[in-house]
Design an enzyme around this catalytic site. Structure first.
Site, mmCIF file in Angstrom:
data_model
loop_
_atom_site.group_PDB
_atom_site.id
_atom_site.type_symbol
_atom_site.label_atom_id
_atom_site.label_comp_id
_atom_site.label_asym_id
_atom_site.label_seq_id
_atom_site.Cartn_x
_atom_site.Cartn_y
_atom_site.Cartn_z
ATOM 1 N N LYS A 34 1.213 -1.077 -0.115
ATOM 2 C CA LYS A 34 0.200 -0.237 0.981
ATOM 3 C C LYS A 34 0.992 1.115 -0.108
ATOM 4 C CE LYS A 34 -0.789 -0.532 5.006
ATOM 5 N NZ LYS A 34 -0.857 -0.193 5.881
ATOM 6 N N ARG A 131 -9.747 -0.301 16.106
ATOM 7 C CA ARG A 131 -9.828 0.661 14.476
ATOM 8 C C ARG A 131 -10.844 0.206 13.484
ATOM 9 N NH1 ARG A 131 -3.511 1.215 11.560
ATOM 10 N NH2 ARG A 131 -4.740 -0.562 10.946
ATOM 11 N N TYR A 260 15.641 31.227 4.205
ATOM 12 C CA TYR A 260 14.336 32.006 5.103
ATOM 13 C C TYR A 260 14.573 31.902 6.975
ATOM 14 C CZ TYR A 260 11.631 31.158 0.759
ATOM 15 O OH TYR A 260 10.960 31.224 -0.456
ATOM 16 N N MET A 308 11.557 24.614 -0.083
ATOM 17 C CA MET A 308 10.780 23.718 -0.694
ATOM 18 C C MET A 308 11.252 22.897 -1.786
ATOM 19 S SD MET A 308 7.565 24.272 -3.691
ATOM 20 C CE MET A 308 6.180 25.373 -1.980
HETATM 21 C C1 LIG Z 1 -3.983 -4.241 8.434
HETATM 22 C C2 LIG Z 1 -2.776 -4.497 8.341
HETATM 23 N N1 LIG Z 1 -1.711 -5.658 8.355
HETATM 24 C C3 LIG Z 1 -0.287 -5.251 7.822
HETATM 25 C C4 LIG Z 1 0.428 -4.377 7.691
HETATM 26 C C5 LIG Z 1 1.682 -4.208 7.280
HETATM 27 O O1 LIG Z 1 2.333 -3.061 9.095
HETATM 28 P P1 LIG Z 1 4.064 -3.705 8.897
HETATM 29 O O2 LIG Z 1 4.259 -2.191 7.803
HETATM 30 O O3 LIG Z 1 4.576 -3.476 10.428
HETATM 31 O O4 LIG Z 1 4.603 -4.628 8.695
HETATM 32 C C6 LIG Z 1 -0.255 -3.025 7.876
HETATM 33 C C7 LIG Z 1 0.256 -1.742 7.886
HETATM 34 O O5 LIG Z 1 -0.015 -0.387 8.138
HETATM 35 C C8 LIG Z 1 -2.103 -2.875 7.920
HETATM 36 O O6 LIG Z 1 -2.245 -1.784 8.496
#
Ligand SMILES: Cc1ncc(COP(=O)(O)O)c(C=O)c1O
Length: 367
Positions: A34, A131, A260, A308
């Site tokens: 992700k 969560r 700056y 920047m």
């Molecule tokens: C639901 C979930 N599983 C697994 C992971 C992977 O975690 P990590 O990057 O600490 O291995 C994440 C990352 O935040 C997550 O949100």
């Protein structure tokens, strides 16, 4: 020579996955890609992870699922909460989905039927993260049953997420696993095909008990330490380096200010190097007078305000540094290395945020 570039060592990603897989044994490794692979570039990292022994991939959002798709037919899990439109996108991408409410379960079944597919779903138990997920064990078991009885759904997983895996003295970690195991054991007895998973990177490295049948690892596959220490202590190899160059070298008389607000003034006559990247690239402004940059294999203090597009470094009263020399903000140069963990400490944050924060203005290139 590029203004700024993030070099990604995909061999390192492959080796980190092999390292995690060696801990996991029979359990599967799901590579979490992700947020554009934690800022490393999702697709090439996903391919490297698969080469290193990962057999599954995970993302957070529907658009990430759409981008990655089913790489070489590998199962993909979209872990996040989805809107109706996003359910369509994620299912269209061939992704498995997370669910934890009956209403959403019915929605996924409807959308799967409309697309003519059977949705594979992972029922999420909130064992204490507070969560996403359902915190009621009875409702979780009812949901798994309802998924199994629904012709448009296939229960693919029972899972949870751990809140304190990276806090080595936390007993809450074990409490969450205790709660999760109670639910997972019942699910597994009735549905042996359902995959049990809980561990993130920290959990994998910390305790075999958390491995179950699959681990979802993100940070460690990129060679970042989930405990915010030196990743090499865990046998991990940092995959990302952030590189630029010295655009100009100029003489500062004592008292001259850089950037700056003149937040740094030369204490003595000195040489200052100008490096053409800044917070527009993800070099956070809080690194003003609070970082070091490698040039010619030596550390030089970042001085003056991060702007920047530029930063300035103090090269000292005498220097051999010249315009065109490579500048390394994160990564290795010669014998010296600056870790993302060092930035995280300076910024009072975590390495995850450092690499995710390198902006899209910085091209990612294979090392
Ligand atoms: C639901 C979930 N599983 C697994 C992971 C992977 O975690 P990590 O990057 O600490 O291995 C994440 C990352 O935040 C997550 O949100």
């Amino acid at each position: 020579m590029e203004r700024a570039v993030a070099r990604i060592d995909h061999d390192a990603v492959r080796a980190n996955c092999a390292r995690l897989k060696s801990e996991l044994g029979e359990a599967e490794l799901c590579a979490v890609v992700k947020a554009d692979g934690y800022g490393h570039g999702a697709e090439p990292c996903a391919r490297a992870a698969l080469a290193g022994g990962a057999t599954r991939l995970a993302v957070a959002t529907a658009s990430e699922a759409e981008q990655i798709g089913r790489l070489d037919g590998v199962p993909l899990l979209t872990m996040g909460a989805l809107t109706v439109e996003e359910v369509d996108v994620a299912l269209g991408a061939g992704s498995e989905l997370a669910l934890w409410r009956e209403e959403f379960r019915r929605l996924v079944a409807d959308r799967a039927r409309a697309q003519g597919v059977r949705a594979r779903v992972h029922v999420k138990y909130d064992s204490g993260m507070g969560r996403l997920g359902n915190a009621d064990p009875g409702e979780v078991l009812d949901l798994v049953r309802a998924c199994a009885e629904d012709p448009d759904l296939e229960p693919a997983g029972i899972w949870t997420h751990l809140a304190t895996a990276d806090e080595l003295d936390s007993t809450y970690f074990d409490e969450q696993l205790d709660r999760f195991e109670e639910v997972a054991t019942v699910v597994k007895a009735d549905h042996p095909e359902v995959l049990v998973h809980a561990a993130n990177s920290a959990a994998v490295l910390r305790d075999r008990r958390s491995h179950y049948e699959m681990a979802r690892c993100g940070v460690a596959i990129y060679g970042l330490d989930p405990f915010q220490r030196d990743p090499t202590e865990q046998g991990l190899v940092p995959a990302l380096s952030l590189r630029s160059h010295v655009a100009d070298v100029k003489r500062f008389p004592a008292g001259a200010g850089a950037g700056y607000g003149r937040r740094w003034k030369a204490p003595v006559d000195t040489w200052v190097g100008v490096i053409p990247l800044g917070y527009g690239d993800g070099v956070r402004r809080a690194l003003t007078n609070n970082a070091e940059v490698l040039v010619r294999g030596r550390r030089h203090p970042l001085v003056g305000t991060v702007s920047m597009d530029n930063i300035t470094i103090d090269l000292g009263p005498e220097t051999d540094v010249e315009p065109g020399d490579e500048a390394v903000l994160i990564g290795r140069q010669g014998e010296e290395a600056i870790l993302a963990e060092e930035w995280a400490t300076r910024l009072d944050t975590i390495n995850y945020e450092v690499t995710c924060g390198i902006s899209t203005r910085v091209p990612r290139r294979s090392a």
